[in-house]
Design an enzyme around this catalytic site. Structure first.
Site, PDB file in Angstrom:
ATOM      1  N   HIS A 249      10.136  18.537  77.473  1.00 50.33           N
ATOM      2  CA  HIS A 249      10.329  17.105  77.702  1.00 50.33           C
ATOM      3  C   HIS A 249       9.015  16.348  77.866  1.00 50.33           C
ATOM      4  CE1 HIS A 249      14.545  18.077  79.611  1.00 50.33           C
ATOM      5  NE2 HIS A 249      14.530  18.234  78.300  1.00 50.33           N
ATOM      6  N   PRO A 250       8.012  16.543  77.004  1.00 54.78           N
ATOM      7  CA  PRO A 250       6.758  15.812  77.202  1.00 54.78           C
ATOM      8  C   PRO A 250       6.927  14.314  76.930  1.00 54.78           C
ATOM      9  CG  PRO A 250       6.715  16.959  75.100  1.00 54.78           C
ATOM     10  CD  PRO A 250       7.967  17.403  75.809  1.00 54.78           C
TER      11      PRO A 250
END
Length: 555
Positions: free
Chosen positions: A491-492
């Site tokens: 989930h960057p």
């Protein structure tokens, strides 16, 4: 090819979760000539479309950029695989398919950080609903109450983004949900109403047992439009700019390598960078927009000294606790026998259900790591399987995995180019567990997993902690062990953040326009000033919906 063939009104860079929607919406006006550029291939690889196929897409250059992080101090020097989708549909072609918006407070916080109420929960909800096609409204009525007010207030129907319930259940997961209620986590049938506290099965982006990616959702209906051009295997080397007599900078296009051949394309109106939280800052830096010292180090001419391009990286780090169980079947049991594998295959072939229709995580829970927290700051991903590390074989013993992540990490990392060569992967440094608060939440979350597994609902399975191991008890022990066993949950966000006009750390204005450069907008997960409290794919699509509306309205 004539010069006119390379001239467009809009260029969208990145055919992923945001880019596919952007291409659809911008080309809905027949007067707009739109070019969509995707570095990867079309999403024709069969494993993209079978839900369990993420196992064969992640770590496969056919669909993944194959990135790795720099050795991370918070992970005791480990480097992690950092999957990013490299195909039409982007990460929506290889992700966990979980439909999750986050919490209302996330968007109200964005509104405060940007000074623009367009980002608050109520206004963002309009954009979520605009493209939703939610199964709970298929019959026009709430299946619980018999009317459509409850879900129609929160969800949309008839849009392109299909949301369905999972086509499976596991007794060991049902029992975990019961155990969670024993410690005060109430059951929920909707994680997406603005307060996601509770335990239940995740809704997924699937259609009839197939993965539903953004290429199917948004490009398929638009591909026949004469004003939309889609180039795959077209990697951007850098953006191109012009300057007027007063020195004002405008982005006018991009230099692209299409199947190895350099081509320059131009945009009369806007370039929309939707390459994601890793590739968008990389492209900006390669183009001369970024920290001047970094650019000069690599011999890149500085177009705009913007020190915060690539900074503010945030991600959800999941800590995987594994428990051996008895007296029940898990995927370990089924997948380690020829008979079990045959049953799995036949069930999917004839019913499009069962383990091959599984998202990587099936059961979810949101709760607080300790009573002092004002909101749910933990997310559980619970699975009826176990393995040593992603990509390894399943264990031969029956087991389940209880992964838990800190939804609101305070650690911040960065993405920086490694060289001036656009083909070289950037350096990704998440700086996980870099703050005392993140280490405390990690320790508390592992204790909470143990508390849930000790409840009466789980005792018929005689759960035995296999990882991390009951010998680890202190905060320091558990935080160190988190560093040993935790991994990214992919989930960057945040590396080209939006913010107030007067916020020097904000790269973009509240409408996602690049400060100091006309004609350039960034639309993807990189714009989030702070990460959402849940999976990030559908919030990214919502961001694109909102941005497309602004662009079409000339805002």
């Amino acid at each position: 090819m004539s010069d006119d063939a390379n001239k467009f009104d809009f260029i969208v860079i990145g055919g992923g979760s945001a880019g596919c929607l952007m291409a659809n919406r911008l080309s809905s006006n027949a007067n707009n000539r739109v070019l969509l550029l995707e570095a990867g291939k079309p999403d024709t690889y069969p494993w993209i479309h079978i839900p369990v196929g993420y196992l064969y897409c992640i770590g496969n250059p056919r669909a993944d950029w194959m990135y790795k992080t720099e050795p991370d101090k918070g992970l005791n020097g480990r480097s992690l695989l950092y999957p990013r989708g490299k195909t039409l549909g982007g990460c929506s072609s290889i992700n966990g398919m979980i439909y999750m918006r986050g919490q209302a407070r996330d968007y109200d916080n964005w509104a405060e950080l940007t000074g623009d109420e367009a980002w608050n929960w109520n206004n963002s909800l309009v954009d979520f609903k605009a493209h939703e096609n939610h199964y709970k409204l298929d019959d026009g009525a709430d299946p619980v109450t018999g009317n459509n007010s409850r879900f129609s207030d929160m969800h949309g129907h008839g849009g392109e983004w299909r949301i369905e319930k999972q086509r499976l259940s596991w007794s060991v997961l049902d029992s975990f949900a019961d155990a969670a209620t024993e410690v005060g986590i109430e059951k929920t049938d909707d994680f997406n109403s603005g307060d996601n506290a509770g335990v239940g099965y995740f809704d997924v982006n699937q259609r009839s047992g197939w993965r539903w990616n953004t290429s199917k959702a948004f490009l398929r209906p638009a591909k026949q439009r004469k004003n939309l051009t889609i180039w795959t295997e077209a990697q951007v080397e850098k953006l191109t700019f012009s300057k007027d007599g007063d020195g004002a900078i405008r982005c006018v296009g991009a230099k692209v390598h299409r199947a190895g051949t350099p081509v320059t394309v131009s945009a009369a109106k806007e370039v929309v960078l939707s390459a994601g939280a890793v590739n968008s800052p990389q492209i900006l830096q390669l183009s001369g927009i970024g920290p001047a010292s970094l650019l000069k180090e690599h011999g890149i001419d500085v177009v705009l000294d913007q020190p915060f391009v690539g900074e503010n990286l945030q991600d959800h780090l999941q800590i995987r606790a594994v428990y051996k169980v008895k007296g029940t079947s898990t995927l370990n049991t089924l997948a380690n026998s020829m008979v079990g594998k045959a049953k799995i295959g036949l069930e999917y072939l004839f019913k499009r259900s069962g383990p091959m229709s599984m998202s990587p995580s099936q059961l979810g829970a949101f709760t607080r790591s300790d009573p002092s927290r004002s909101h749910a700051n933990l997310e559980y991903h619970v699975q009826p399987l176990s393995l040593e590390a992603f990509g390894d074989d399943l264990h031969e013993f029956p087991a389940m995995t209880v992964s838990v992540c800190n939804l609101n990490p305070t650690s911040r990392g960065h993405v920086r180019i490694a060289s001036a060569n656009f083909r070289d992967a950037p350096k990704i440094s998440p700086n996980y567990l870099d703050t005392e608060d993140d280490r405390k939440v990690a320790a508390d979350s592992l204790r909470q997993v143990r508390e849930i597994m000790a409840q009466s609902a789980m005792q018929p399975y005689a759960p035995e902690e296999y990882k991390p191991g009951v010998q680890y008890q202190t905060d320091d022990d558990l935080a160190r062990l988190a560093g040993d066993i935790a991994s990214t949950i992919f989930h960057p966000v945040g590396t080209v953040k939006m913010g107030r006009i007067d916020d020097p750390s904000a790269v973009l204005d509240p409408h996602l326009r690049m400060k100091g450069v006309a004609g350039l907008r960034v639309v993807d997960a990189s714009v989030m000033p702070e990460i959402t409290s849940g999976n990030t794919n559908s919030p990214t699509i919502m961001i694109a919906e909102k941005a497309a509306g602004w662009i079409l309205a000339g805002q």
